[in-house]
Design a protein around this motif. Sequence first.
Motif, mmCIF file in Angstrom:
data_model
loop_
_atom_site.group_PDB
_atom_site.id
_atom_site.type_symbol
_atom_site.label_atom_id
_atom_site.label_comp_id
_atom_site.label_asym_id
_atom_site.label_seq_id
_atom_site.Cartn_x
_atom_site.Cartn_y
_atom_site.Cartn_z
ATOM 1 N N GLN A 159 30.190 -33.094 -52.515
ATOM 2 C CA GLN A 159 31.851 -32.415 -52.396
ATOM 3 C C GLN A 159 31.435 -31.316 -51.421
ATOM 4 O O GLN A 159 32.159 -30.345 -51.385
ATOM 5 C CB GLN A 159 31.948 -31.920 -53.810
ATOM 6 N N GLN A 160 30.186 -30.448 -51.376
ATOM 7 C CA GLN A 160 29.588 -29.159 -50.362
ATOM 8 C C GLN A 160 29.583 -29.931 -49.327
ATOM 9 O O GLN A 160 30.335 -28.826 -48.585
ATOM 10 C CB GLN A 160 28.493 -29.063 -50.681
ATOM 11 N N MET A 161 29.732 -31.390 -49.105
ATOM 12 C CA MET A 161 30.057 -31.663 -47.590
ATOM 13 C C MET A 161 31.189 -31.773 -47.527
ATOM 14 O O MET A 161 31.440 -31.698 -46.408
ATOM 15 C CB MET A 161 28.985 -32.828 -47.843
ATOM 16 N N ILE A 162 31.730 -32.697 -48.339
ATOM 17 C CA ILE A 162 33.461 -32.831 -47.685
ATOM 18 C C ILE A 162 33.951 -31.107 -47.434
ATOM 19 O O ILE A 162 34.515 -31.513 -46.576
ATOM 20 C CB ILE A 162 33.965 -33.278 -49.231
ATOM 21 N N THR A 163 33.666 -30.287 -48.587
ATOM 22 C CA THR A 163 34.101 -29.125 -48.342
ATOM 23 C C THR A 163 33.536 -28.489 -46.595
ATOM 24 O O THR A 163 34.926 -27.887 -46.094
ATOM 25 C CB THR A 163 33.559 -28.207 -49.134
ATOM 26 N N LEU A 164 32.170 -28.479 -46.403
ATOM 27 C CA LEU A 164 31.841 -28.355 -44.706
ATOM 28 C C LEU A 164 32.355 -28.895 -43.794
ATOM 29 O O LEU A 164 33.026 -28.198 -43.290
ATOM 30 C CB LEU A 164 30.120 -28.252 -44.974
ATOM 31 N N LEU A 165 32.648 -30.354 -44.113
ATOM 32 C CA LEU A 165 32.944 -30.429 -42.435
ATOM 33 C C LEU A 165 34.521 -30.627 -42.772
ATOM 34 O O LEU A 165 35.442 -30.631 -41.140
ATOM 35 C CB LEU A 165 32.636 -32.267 -43.410
ATOM 36 N N ASP A 166 34.980 -30.242 -43.355
ATOM 37 C CA ASP A 166 36.616 -29.906 -43.718
ATOM 38 C C ASP A 166 37.076 -28.615 -42.533
ATOM 39 O O ASP A 166 37.783 -28.509 -42.186
ATOM 40 C CB ASP A 166 37.150 -29.632 -45.394
#
Length: 143
Positions: free
Chosen positions: A129-136
Motif C-alpha cells: 500500500q505504501q508503494m502504491i501511494t509513493l508511485l501515485d
Amino acid sequence: MKHPQLKLDNQICHRLYMASNGLIRTYREALSELGLTYPQYVVMMALWENDKISITELLEKTAIDGSAMTQILKKMSDKGLLNIVKYEHDKRKRTVELQPYGHDMQSKAATIPHTIRCQFPSLSDDEAQQMITLLDKIITDVR
C-alpha cells in the motif's frame, strides 16, 4: 567514478524500470491463459469497471498512448472481446463496449491479482500500500 550521481544503484528510474519489466514478465504467464497481453489486460480492467466508454475516457483511465491504443483495440476487437461503436451524430467519436466474451472473461481473470501478489512474499500488505501511494506521487509529478 568521476560523477557518483550517475551510479546506476542510485537511480530511482532504473529500479522502476527493472520492477516494471519483472512485473510484466510475471503477468505474462498468468495472462497467457486468457490470451491477453498486459496492455490488453489493462484495457479489460478499465472496461470491466466502466463498460461503454469513449476512447478518450479509456486513454485517460489507462494512460496508454493513443497510437498504441488503436492497435490494442483492433486486436481485441478481432478476438471478439469488444466492439468499437461510432457515435451517430459525430463519426469521429467512438465508444468501446465489451462483447459477451469480454464480459465472461472477467470471472476467469478474477484470480490474477491474487496470483501476482503471491509472487512477492517479501512485501507486506502495508508495504504494498505504501508503494502504491509513493508511485501515485511519482505519476502525478511526471504527468
